[in-house]
Design a protein around this motif. Structure first.
Motif, PDB file in Angstrom:
ATOM      1  N   ARG A 106       0.849  -1.292  -0.074  1.00 36.30           N
ATOM      2  CA  ARG A 106      -0.042   0.097  -0.088  1.00 36.30           C
ATOM      3  C   ARG A 106       0.779   1.208  -0.150  1.00 36.30           C
ATOM      4  O   ARG A 106       1.946   1.199   0.606  1.00 36.30           O
ATOM      5  N   PRO A 107       0.561   2.330  -0.660  1.00 36.05           N
ATOM      6  CA  PRO A 107       0.957   3.410  -0.781  1.00 36.05           C
ATOM      7  C   PRO A 107       1.379   4.215   0.635  1.00 36.05           C
ATOM      8  O   PRO A 107       0.472   4.191   1.325  1.00 36.05           O
ATOM      9  N   GLY A 108       2.498   4.564   0.766  1.00 36.22           N
ATOM     10  CA  GLY A 108       2.800   5.302   2.094  1.00 36.22           C
ATOM     11  C   GLY A 108       2.638   4.437   3.370  1.00 36.22           C
ATOM     12  O   GLY A 108       2.786   4.768   4.626  1.00 36.22           O
ATOM     13  N   ALA A 109       2.186   3.102   3.203  1.00 35.68           N
ATOM     14  CA  ALA A 109       2.343   2.329   4.720  1.00 35.68           C
ATOM     15  C   ALA A 109       3.172   1.398   4.877  1.00 35.68           C
ATOM     16  O   ALA A 109       3.848   0.939   5.649  1.00 35.68           O
ATOM     17  N   THR A 110       3.413   0.380   3.277  1.00 29.69           N
ATOM     18  CA  THR A 110       3.935  -0.892   3.509  1.00 29.69           C
ATOM     19  C   THR A 110       5.378  -0.517   3.992  1.00 29.69           C
ATOM     20  O   THR A 110       6.326  -1.279   4.758  1.00 29.69           O
ATOM     21  N   ALA A 111       6.118   0.601   3.231  1.00 27.91           N
ATOM     22  CA  ALA A 111       7.494   0.754   3.615  1.00 27.91           C
ATOM     23  C   ALA A 111       7.763   1.333   4.828  1.00 27.91           C
ATOM     24  O   ALA A 111       8.967   1.475   5.270  1.00 27.91           O
ATOM     25  N   GLU A 112       6.839   2.266   5.444  1.00 25.84           N
ATOM     26  CA  GLU A 112       7.196   2.833   6.560  1.00 25.84           C
ATOM     27  C   GLU A 112       6.481   2.268   7.782  1.00 25.84           C
ATOM     28  O   GLU A 112       6.946   2.695   9.031  1.00 25.84           O
ATOM     29  N   ARG A 113       5.355   1.557   7.864  1.00 27.69           N
ATOM     30  CA  ARG A 113       4.558   1.075   9.155  1.00 27.69           C
ATOM     31  C   ARG A 113       5.668   0.280  10.049  1.00 27.69           C
ATOM     32  O   ARG A 113       6.279  -0.606   9.304  1.00 27.69           O
ATOM     33  N   PRO A 114       5.702   0.378  11.186  1.00 28.27           N
ATOM     34  CA  PRO A 114       6.485  -0.500  12.067  1.00 28.27           C
ATOM     35  C   PRO A 114       6.415  -2.080  11.822  1.00 28.27           C
ATOM     36  O   PRO A 114       5.087  -2.691  11.604  1.00 28.27           O
ATOM     37  N   PHE A 115       7.290  -2.805  11.781  1.00 30.39           N
ATOM     38  CA  PHE A 115       7.208  -4.053  11.257  1.00 30.39           C
ATOM     39  C   PHE A 115       6.643  -5.009  12.340  1.00 30.39           C
ATOM     40  O   PHE A 115       5.989  -5.972  11.834  1.00 30.39           O
ATOM     41  N   ALA A 116       6.845  -4.731  13.648  1.00 36.83           N
ATOM     42  CA  ALA A 116       5.990  -5.513  14.554  1.00 36.83           C
ATOM     43  C   ALA A 116       4.180  -5.440  14.254  1.00 36.83           C
ATOM     44  O   ALA A 116       3.718  -6.400  14.613  1.00 36.83           O
ATOM     45  N   THR A 117       3.879  -4.253  13.990  1.00 37.18           N
ATOM     46  CA  THR A 117       2.700  -4.012  13.703  1.00 37.18           C
ATOM     47  C   THR A 117       2.081  -4.861  12.547  1.00 37.18           C
ATOM     48  O   THR A 117       0.939  -5.302  12.379  1.00 37.18           O
ATOM     49  N   MET A 118       2.882  -4.697  11.438  1.00 38.29           N
ATOM     50  CA  MET A 118       2.643  -5.572  10.263  1.00 38.29           C
ATOM     51  C   MET A 118       2.450  -7.088  10.435  1.00 38.29           C
ATOM     52  O   MET A 118       1.611  -7.810  10.110  1.00 38.29           O
ATOM     53  N   LEU A 119       3.404  -7.409  11.372  1.00 34.63           N
ATOM     54  CA  LEU A 119       3.438  -8.887  11.858  1.00 34.63           C
ATOM     55  C   LEU A 119       2.065  -9.341  12.375  1.00 34.63           C
ATOM     56  O   LEU A 119       1.260 -10.353  11.946  1.00 34.63           O
ATOM     57  N   ALA A 120       1.537  -8.391  13.288  1.00 35.00           N
ATOM     58  CA  ALA A 120       0.092  -8.660  13.991  1.00 35.00           C
ATOM     59  C   ALA A 120      -0.907  -8.545  13.002  1.00 35.00           C
ATOM     60  O   ALA A 120      -2.012  -9.218  12.952  1.00 35.00           O
ATOM     61  N   ASP A 121      -0.694  -7.472  11.739  1.00 35.05           N
ATOM     62  CA  ASP A 121      -1.688  -7.446  11.011  1.00 35.05           C
ATOM     63  C   ASP A 121      -1.887  -8.606  10.121  1.00 35.05           C
ATOM     64  O   ASP A 121      -2.888  -9.044   9.647  1.00 35.05           O
ATOM     65  N   LEU A 122      -0.815  -9.334   9.626  1.00 37.65           N
ATOM     66  CA  LEU A 122      -0.826 -10.347   8.844  1.00 37.65           C
ATOM     67  C   LEU A 122      -1.435 -11.679   9.577  1.00 37.65           C
ATOM     68  O   LEU A 122      -2.115 -12.490   9.145  1.00 37.65           O
ATOM     69  N   ARG A 123      -1.292 -11.596  10.873  1.00 36.89           N
ATOM     70  CA  ARG A 123      -1.751 -12.939  11.677  1.00 36.89           C
ATOM     71  C   ARG A 123      -3.295 -12.701  11.661  1.00 36.89           C
ATOM     72  O   ARG A 123      -4.107 -13.577  11.609  1.00 36.89           O
ATOM     73  N   ARG A 124      -3.656 -11.233  11.923  1.00 34.65           N
ATOM     74  CA  ARG A 124      -5.228 -11.050  12.154  1.00 34.65           C
ATOM     75  C   ARG A 124      -5.712 -11.306  10.599  1.00 34.65           C
ATOM     76  O   ARG A 124      -6.766 -11.779  10.691  1.00 34.65           O
ATOM     77  N   ALA A 125      -5.175 -11.128   9.540  1.00 34.75           N
ATOM     78  CA  ALA A 125      -5.633 -11.217   8.264  1.00 34.75           C
ATOM     79  C   ALA A 125      -5.917 -12.484   7.917  1.00 34.75           C
ATOM     80  O   ALA A 125      -6.897 -13.003   7.371  1.00 34.75           O
ATOM     81  N   LEU A 126      -4.797 -13.385   8.372  1.00 38.24           N
ATOM     82  CA  LEU A 126      -5.184 -14.782   8.204  1.00 38.24           C
ATOM     83  C   LEU A 126      -6.255 -15.418   9.184  1.00 38.24           C
ATOM     84  O   LEU A 126      -6.698 -16.314   8.356  1.00 38.24           O
ATOM     85  N   ALA A 127      -6.413 -15.179  10.113  1.00 37.04           N
ATOM     86  CA  ALA A 127      -7.331 -15.604  10.912  1.00 37.04           C
ATOM     87  C   ALA A 127      -8.737 -15.194  10.282  1.00 37.04           C
ATOM     88  O   ALA A 127      -9.643 -16.032  10.321  1.00 37.04           O
ATOM     89  N   GLN A 128      -8.713 -13.957   9.724  1.00 38.69           N
ATOM     90  CA  GLN A 128     -10.092 -13.478   8.921  1.00 38.69           C
ATOM     91  C   GLN A 128     -10.301 -14.413   7.827  1.00 38.69           C
ATOM     92  O   GLN A 128     -11.408 -14.929   7.493  1.00 38.69           O
ATOM     93  N   ILE A 129      -9.327 -14.518   6.940  1.00 37.08           N
ATOM     94  CA  ILE A 129      -9.201 -15.245   5.710  1.00 37.08           C
ATOM     95  C   ILE A 129     -10.041 -16.721   6.059  1.00 37.08           C
ATOM     96  O   ILE A 129     -10.803 -17.286   5.040  1.00 37.08           O
ATOM     97  N   HIS A 130      -9.268 -17.241   7.017  1.00 31.39           N
ATOM     98  CA  HIS A 130      -9.732 -19.003   7.239  1.00 31.39           C
ATOM     99  C   HIS A 130     -10.591 -18.982   8.123  1.00 31.39           C
ATOM    100  O   HIS A 130     -10.966 -20.127   8.514  1.00 31.39           O
ATOM    101  N   GLY A 131     -11.116 -17.986   8.651  1.00 31.49           N
ATOM    102  CA  GLY A 131     -12.399 -18.059   9.450  1.00 31.49           C
ATOM    103  C   GLY A 131     -12.182 -18.531  11.034  1.00 31.49           C
ATOM    104  O   GLY A 131     -13.215 -18.664  11.611  1.00 31.49           O
TER     105      GLY A 131
END
Length: 134
Positions: A106-131
């Motif tokens: 995403r513009p302005g977010a992927t390169a600057e967002r804190p990595f720990a926050t992105m890890l939590a985001d990916l875990r949350r997104a996987l839980a949503q995708i898989h139900g």
């Protein structure tokens, strides 16, 4: 710098942590990206996760993409490096075999967002995708 086979101590020491899946396979064909874009998707603050289940079981396949909206080549490459690191840390352990995942920067977010926050985001997104509900 100490070579990995030396097994040194300190900042350059390497510790091998083997993922649950032997490796992630990278998506390369446009058709695979298009199929994933028409399946499930979950947005986060730092990226968009697209996922689809393949008919054939097996390895986890993952793709990465960043458009020119993300920025110049330097920013796009940095964003993709960060997305690859996310996939190695999270998808290798929590992804499901037989699934294709595409991480879209995403513009302005992927390169600057804190990595720990992105890890939590990916875990949350996987839980949503898989139900999976916490």
């Amino acid at each position: 710098m100490t070579p990995p086979e030396a097994g040194g101590k300190g900042r350059n020491a390497t510790t091998a942590v083997l993922p649950a899946v032997s490796s992630l396979v990278t998506l390369q064909k446009r058709a695979d990206f298009l199929r994933a874009s028409q399946a499930r998707r979950q947005g986060t603050g730092g990226f968009l996760l697209q996922a689809r289940q393949r008919e054939a079981e097996g390895v986890i396949r993952v793709g990465f993409t960043c458009s020119k909206k993300v920025g110049n080549a330097v920013l796009r490459n940095r964003a993709k490096r960060r997305l690859r690191a996310l996939a190695r840390e999270v998808l290798a352990f929590e992804g499901r075999p037989g699934w294709d995942y595409v991480l879209v920067g995403r513009p302005g977010a992927t390169a600057e967002r804190p990595f720990a926050t992105m890890l939590a985001d990916l875990r949350r997104a996987l839980a949503q995708i898989h139900g999976d509900r916490p």
